[in-house]
Design an enzyme around this catalytic site. Structure first.
Site, PDB file in Angstrom:
ATOM      1  N   SER A  96      -6.311   3.741  15.818  1.00  0.00           N
ATOM      2  CA  SER A  96      -5.978   2.977  17.031  1.00  0.00           C
ATOM      3  C   SER A  96      -6.341   3.827  18.248  1.00  0.00           C
ATOM      4  O   SER A  96      -6.568   5.039  18.126  1.00  0.00           O
ATOM      5  CB  SER A  96      -4.467   2.689  17.055  1.00  0.00           C
ATOM      6  OG  SER A  96      -4.067   2.137  18.293  1.00  0.00           O
ATOM      7  N   ILE A 132      -6.412  -6.090  20.538  1.00  0.00           N
ATOM      8  CA  ILE A 132      -7.197  -7.096  19.806  1.00  0.00           C
ATOM      9  C   ILE A 132      -6.272  -8.287  19.560  1.00  0.00           C
ATOM     10  O   ILE A 132      -5.089  -8.097  19.232  1.00  0.00           O
ATOM     11  CB  ILE A 132      -7.688  -6.532  18.446  1.00  0.00           C
ATOM     12  CG1 ILE A 132      -8.441  -5.205  18.620  1.00  0.00           C
ATOM     13  CG2 ILE A 132      -8.538  -7.565  17.696  1.00  0.00           C
ATOM     14  CD1 ILE A 132      -9.722  -5.269  19.433  1.00  0.00           C
ATOM     15  N   LYS A 144      -1.451   7.276  13.490  1.00  0.00           N
ATOM     16  CA  LYS A 144      -2.832   6.963  13.878  1.00  0.00           C
ATOM     17  C   LYS A 144      -3.618   8.245  14.159  1.00  0.00           C
ATOM     18  O   LYS A 144      -4.803   8.336  13.869  1.00  0.00           O
ATOM     19  CB  LYS A 144      -2.819   6.020  15.084  1.00  0.00           C
ATOM     20  CG  LYS A 144      -2.166   4.663  14.779  1.00  0.00           C
ATOM     21  CD  LYS A 144      -3.020   3.812  13.886  1.00  0.00           C
ATOM     22  CE  LYS A 144      -2.295   3.115  12.786  1.00  0.00           C
ATOM     23  NZ  LYS A 144      -3.170   2.377  11.880  1.00  0.00           N
ATOM     24  N   TYR A 190       4.285   5.423  15.260  1.00  0.00           N
ATOM     25  CA  TYR A 190       2.995   4.729  15.124  1.00  0.00           C
ATOM     26  C   TYR A 190       1.844   5.647  15.539  1.00  0.00           C
ATOM     27  O   TYR A 190       0.882   5.849  14.785  1.00  0.00           O
ATOM     28  CB  TYR A 190       3.015   3.465  15.987  1.00  0.00           C
ATOM     29  CG  TYR A 190       1.729   2.682  15.951  1.00  0.00           C
ATOM     30  CD1 TYR A 190       1.387   1.904  14.848  1.00  0.00           C
ATOM     31  CD2 TYR A 190       0.842   2.719  17.024  1.00  0.00           C
ATOM     32  CE1 TYR A 190       0.205   1.186  14.814  1.00  0.00           C
ATOM     33  CE2 TYR A 190      -0.345   2.003  16.996  1.00  0.00           C
ATOM     34  CZ  TYR A 190      -0.665   1.231  15.897  1.00  0.00           C
ATOM     35  OH  TYR A 190      -1.848   0.528  15.859  1.00  0.00           O
ATOM     36  N   ALA A 191       1.953   6.232  16.746  1.00  0.00           N
ATOM     37  CA  ALA A 191       0.861   7.079  17.259  1.00  0.00           C
ATOM     38  C   ALA A 191       0.657   8.298  16.369  1.00  0.00           C
ATOM     39  O   ALA A 191      -0.479   8.748  16.165  1.00  0.00           O
ATOM     40  CB  ALA A 191       1.153   7.500  18.695  1.00  0.00           C
ATOM     41  N   VAL A 222       0.814  -1.227   0.000  1.00  0.00           N
ATOM     42  CA  VAL A 222       0.000   0.000   0.000  1.00  0.00           C
ATOM     43  C   VAL A 222       0.844   1.272   0.000  1.00  0.00           C
ATOM     44  O   VAL A 222       0.340   2.351  -0.315  1.00  0.00           O
ATOM     45  CB  VAL A 222      -0.982   0.052   1.205  1.00  0.00           C
ATOM     46  CG1 VAL A 222      -2.052  -1.013   1.084  1.00  0.00           C
ATOM     47  CG2 VAL A 222      -0.253  -0.005   2.533  1.00  0.00           C
TER      48      VAL A 222
HETATM   49  P1  NAD Z   1      -2.023  -7.946  11.294  1.00  0.00           P
HETATM   50  O1  NAD Z   1      -0.556  -7.695  11.376  1.00  0.00           O
HETATM   51  O2  NAD Z   1      -2.536  -9.330  11.402  1.00  0.00           O
HETATM   52  O3  NAD Z   1      -2.635  -7.337   9.944  1.00  0.00           O
HETATM   53  C1  NAD Z   1      -2.057  -6.312   9.207  1.00  0.00           C
HETATM   54  C2  NAD Z   1      -2.004  -6.749   7.773  1.00  0.00           C
HETATM   55  O4  NAD Z   1      -1.482  -5.673   6.985  1.00  0.00           O
HETATM   56  C3  NAD Z   1      -1.075  -7.956   7.579  1.00  0.00           C
HETATM   57  O5  NAD Z   1      -1.756  -8.943   6.844  1.00  0.00           O
HETATM   58  C4  NAD Z   1       0.091  -7.374   6.798  1.00  0.00           C
HETATM   59  O6  NAD Z   1       0.670  -8.292   5.912  1.00  0.00           O
HETATM   60  C5  NAD Z   1      -0.573  -6.227   6.055  1.00  0.00           C
HETATM   61  N1  NAD Z   1       0.382  -5.203   5.647  1.00  0.00           N
HETATM   62  C6  NAD Z   1       1.396  -4.676   6.367  1.00  0.00           C
HETATM   63  N2  NAD Z   1       2.094  -3.798   5.628  1.00  0.00           N
HETATM   64  C7  NAD Z   1       1.506  -3.769   4.401  1.00  0.00           C
HETATM   65  C8  NAD Z   1       1.786  -3.082   3.195  1.00  0.00           C
HETATM   66  N3  NAD Z   1       2.826  -2.234   3.102  1.00  0.00           N
HETATM   67  N4  NAD Z   1       0.997  -3.305   2.125  1.00  0.00           N
HETATM   68  C9  NAD Z   1      -0.035  -4.169   2.196  1.00  0.00           C
HETATM   69  N5  NAD Z   1      -0.341  -4.862   3.313  1.00  0.00           N
HETATM   70  C10 NAD Z   1       0.424  -4.669   4.401  1.00  0.00           C
HETATM   71  O7  NAD Z   1      -2.638  -7.028  12.418  1.00  0.00           O
HETATM   72  P2  NAD Z   1      -4.120  -6.476  12.677  1.00  0.00           P
HETATM   73  O8  NAD Z   1      -4.115  -6.111  14.105  1.00  0.00           O
HETATM   74  O9  NAD Z   1      -5.157  -7.381  12.174  1.00  0.00           O
HETATM   75  O10 NAD Z   1      -4.195  -5.157  11.791  1.00  0.00           O
HETATM   76  C11 NAD Z   1      -3.305  -4.118  11.865  1.00  0.00           C
HETATM   77  C12 NAD Z   1      -4.042  -2.804  11.793  1.00  0.00           C
HETATM   78  O11 NAD Z   1      -4.901  -2.685  12.923  1.00  0.00           O
HETATM   79  C13 NAD Z   1      -3.093  -1.626  11.834  1.00  0.00           C
HETATM   80  O12 NAD Z   1      -3.610  -0.564  11.049  1.00  0.00           O
HETATM   81  C14 NAD Z   1      -3.075  -1.285  13.302  1.00  0.00           C
HETATM   82  O13 NAD Z   1      -2.742   0.065  13.517  1.00  0.00           O
HETATM   83  C15 NAD Z   1      -4.510  -1.568  13.686  1.00  0.00           C
HETATM   84  N6  NAD Z   1      -4.688  -1.865  15.099  1.00  0.00           N
HETATM   85  C16 NAD Z   1      -4.498  -3.116  15.616  1.00  0.00           C
HETATM   86  C17 NAD Z   1      -4.648  -3.316  16.991  1.00  0.00           C
HETATM   87  C18 NAD Z   1      -4.438  -4.683  17.613  1.00  0.00           C
HETATM   88  O14 NAD Z   1      -4.377  -4.774  18.855  1.00  0.00           O
HETATM   89  N7  NAD Z   1      -4.330  -5.734  16.850  1.00  0.00           N
HETATM   90  C19 NAD Z   1      -5.005  -2.246  17.826  1.00  0.00           C
HETATM   91  C20 NAD Z   1      -5.176  -1.003  17.265  1.00  0.00           C
HETATM   92  C21 NAD Z   1      -5.037  -0.811  15.901  1.00  0.00           C
END
Ligand code: NAD
Length: 260
Positions: free
Chosen positions: A141, A189, A160, A156-157, A63
């Protein structure tokens, strides 16, 4: 079916919240386009969706790379002739470190994927969403919106927090085209995102907090599930949220109110 005839595009759909959302959108009748960097992970989810009689397409793209995400969106529309819903979810925790140890390349990588990646996904999707109206959901987040005590998570923050400003700006810009834009702010999560976080020397930062377990009031410490977050995403993308735009929703069991 709630999303019959609609096409929903999800970035970061190969795992965690993205995967859970892809499955729920498909179950609700949407044709789902899953974008991520690892084709094998996406193909597994396509298999799960096809096994339940749904339609899905897996496209590999980073992305943060304009040409890759633009081409993936063009391929989506070439395949299904429309785009109704965009869930800009891909993101990384990146490097969490004291400011003086956070290198420019660490900073740029996190900004590039989380913030520029959101911008690019939305930018290249908007011409197609405008054709008939649509919905955008962006994953922010609790960090950067209500929680500022995870010292070291500065890059990161910052991404977000910026995603919220971005969403509010475009919610207004796109309102007359009937494109709604909302943001979800998850707390802890159960996904694997933490395993891919690189933490450096955080104990060296004064004020660094080691959060005790059990600080999610609603669930006596249990983190939320990807499926619970996906339910919020589906609601915001649905006609039931038809008058909701330009707002963030926290999905954290009140964790961020306690932690701050
Ligand atoms: P995850 O790591 O399982 O999923 C993230 C996905 O994004 C992965 O499949 C990864 O391969 C993909 N990804 C990473 N970089 C990429 C790139 N450059 N191009 C395309 N795809 C890419 O984790 P998740 O928790 O399911 O999701 C992460 C998102 O959720 C983030 O935006 C994070 O800020 C947000 N988030 C997660 C939590 C938590 O506790 N899990 C809390 C707050 C926010």
């Amino acid at each position: 079916m709630q999303f019959a005839d609609r096409v929903a595009l999800i970035t970061g759909a190969g795992s965690g919240i993205g995967r859970a959302s892809a499955l729920q959108f498909a179950r609700a009748g949407a044709r789902v386009v899953m974008i991520g960097r690892t084709k094998e992970k996406l193909d597994r989810v396509v298999g799960e969706i096809q096994a339940m009689g749904g339609e899905a397409l897996a496209l590999s793209a980073d992305v943060s790379q304009p040409d890759q995400i633009r081409q993936a969106i063009e391929q989506t529309v070439a395949t299904w002739n429309r785009l109704d819903i965009v869930f800009a979810h891909a993101g990384i925790n990146g490097v969490w470190a004291p400011l003086e140890e956070l290198e420019p390349q660490d900073w740029n990588k996190t900004i590039g994927i989380n913030l520029t990646g959101t911008f690019l996904t939305v930018k290249y999707a908007v011409p197609y969403l405008k054709r008939q109206g649509g919905a955008i959901v962006i994953t922010s987040s609790v960090n950067g919106t209500r929680v500022f005590s995870n010292i070291g998570a500065t890059a990161y923050a910052s991404t977000k927090a910026a995603q919220i400003a971005f969403a509010k700006m475009i919610a207004l810009e796109l309102a007359e085209c009937r494109v709604r834009v909302n943001v979800i702010c998850p707390g802890a999560i159960t996904t694997d995102i933490g395993e891919r976080t690189e933490q450096r020397d955080l104990e060296a930062v004064s004020g660094h907090v080691e959060f005790p377990q059990g600080r999610i009031p609603l669930t006596d410490g249990q983190p939320g599930t990807p499926e619970q977050v996906a339910q919020l995403v589906l609601f915001l993308a649905s006609d039931a949220a038809g008058h909701i735009t330009g707002t963030e929703v926290w999905v954290d069991g009140a964790e961020s109110l306690l932690q701050g």
